[in-house]
Design an enzyme around this catalytic site. Structure first.
Site, mmCIF file in Angstrom:
data_model
loop_
_atom_site.group_PDB
_atom_site.id
_atom_site.type_symbol
_atom_site.label_atom_id
_atom_site.label_comp_id
_atom_site.label_asym_id
_atom_site.label_seq_id
_atom_site.Cartn_x
_atom_site.Cartn_y
_atom_site.Cartn_z
ATOM 1 N N ASP A 248 52.496 34.814 -41.394
ATOM 2 C CA ASP A 248 51.904 35.314 -40.156
ATOM 3 C C ASP A 248 50.873 34.256 -39.728
ATOM 4 O O ASP A 248 50.543 33.347 -40.489
ATOM 5 C CB ASP A 248 51.244 36.672 -40.418
ATOM 6 C CG ASP A 248 50.514 37.226 -39.212
ATOM 7 O OD1 ASP A 248 51.027 37.098 -38.091
ATOM 8 O OD2 ASP A 248 49.397 37.759 -39.402
ATOM 9 N N ASP B 243 47.701 34.862 -37.043
ATOM 10 C CA ASP B 243 46.346 35.396 -36.857
ATOM 11 C C ASP B 243 45.865 36.118 -38.109
ATOM 12 O O ASP B 243 46.545 36.981 -38.656
ATOM 13 C CB ASP B 243 46.307 36.358 -35.672
ATOM 14 C CG ASP B 243 46.443 35.649 -34.343
ATOM 15 O OD1 ASP B 243 45.806 34.594 -34.163
ATOM 16 O OD2 ASP B 243 47.205 36.139 -33.479
#
Length: 281
Positions: free
Chosen positions: A18, A20
């Protein structure tokens, strides 16, 4: 996925990040909106719009206020990236892992940060919401899943992106090749793809964040092993320990050429398409 050690390095271990609050320890949308002075407009419009449409509108607000795409790029480049995370990315790539980003951010933000820190070329693919600079110089952000097509139908994921379907697509491209996955994330949207992994795979949730909390509610739902982390240093140590465990025979990063991260640009999966397209720079 079958259990057991991977029988080599090149692409046998797929590491999915991922973006953020995972690769970066902050939220890229919030960073840009706050640093470039659009927080008031964001708070005013937030209750009235879906997230992707809101972020596209925020880019319009910034453009109307005289902020250029280059201003946004410089803003992103000013944000910190933990040196341990950079080291983990480079080491995993050097060991022959196939690194990918699956994120609900956007191509412009992700590419800018990764390129600035010299690790963009470590990734073979970035799957995220498309972004482009239009003829007027305004940054435009679109949802990953084509809004004119049928919805993805996953009750766990936001309407613009089902990361579980993306993981299934990555798994399908392996064909007869045995691959093992490490999935690293923090948010609710990372739960669905975690459920798609099998025995011999690993999930690395950021401790005390939504993904970790969802996993803790019923760990029996996951077939993959769970290895939490809560800092860049722990991410690096945990990831490289798992990669070394999966590689047979064990390999040392020093045996490989770190310039791999500088050699090529990742592919980008665009909205409404299944093929991978080259990321423009």
């Amino acid at each position: 996925m079958a259990s057991g050690a991977a029988s080599g390095v090149d692409g046998a271990v797929v590491v999915v990040f991922d973006f953020d609050r995972t690769i970066i320890d902050w939220d890229s949308d919030d960073w840009v909106i706050t640093k470039l002075g659009a927080a008031d407009a964001f708070q005013r419009l937030r209750p009235t719009m879906r997230w992707n449409a809101l972020m596209d509108r925020m880019m319009a607000e910034l453009h109307a206020g005289g902020k250029t795409a280059e201003d946004i790029r410089e803003c992103l480049q000013s944000a910190p990236l933990d040196a341990h995370v950079v080291s983990a990315i480079k080491a995993a790539a050097a060991l022959g892992c196939d690194l990918k980003v699956v994120s609900d951010a956007n191509t412009f933000f992700i590419e800018t940060v990764l390129a600035h820190h010299g690790v963009l070329g470590c990734f073979s693919e970035i799957t995220t919401n498309p972004a482009r600079v239009d003829a007027d110089g305004r940054l435009r952000i679109s949802p990953f899943h084509d809004p004119t097509a049928a919805p993805h139908g996953c009750r766990l994921c936001p309407e613009n992106m089902c990361k579980g379907k993306i993981i299934e697509s990555i798994q399908a491209t392996a064909g007869a090749k045995q691959q093992h996955f490490v999935y690293i994330g923090d948010g609710k949207g990372d739960y669905c793809p975690s459920l798609k992994l099998g025995e011999g795979d690993y999930v690395m949730p950021k401790e005390n964040y939504p993904l970790w909390k969802l996993i803790c509610k019923n760990k029996q739902l996951l077939k993959a092993e769970v290895h939490p982390w809560n800092s860049g240093e722990e991410l690096e140590k945990t990831l490289l320990k798992l990669v070394s465990k999966m590689i047979t025979p064990p390999a040392q990063a020093s045996q490989f050429d770190y310039s791999k991260c500088e050699m090529s640009n990742p592919a980008s999966t665009e909205v409404g398409h299944h093929q991978a397209l080259r990321v423009p720079h």
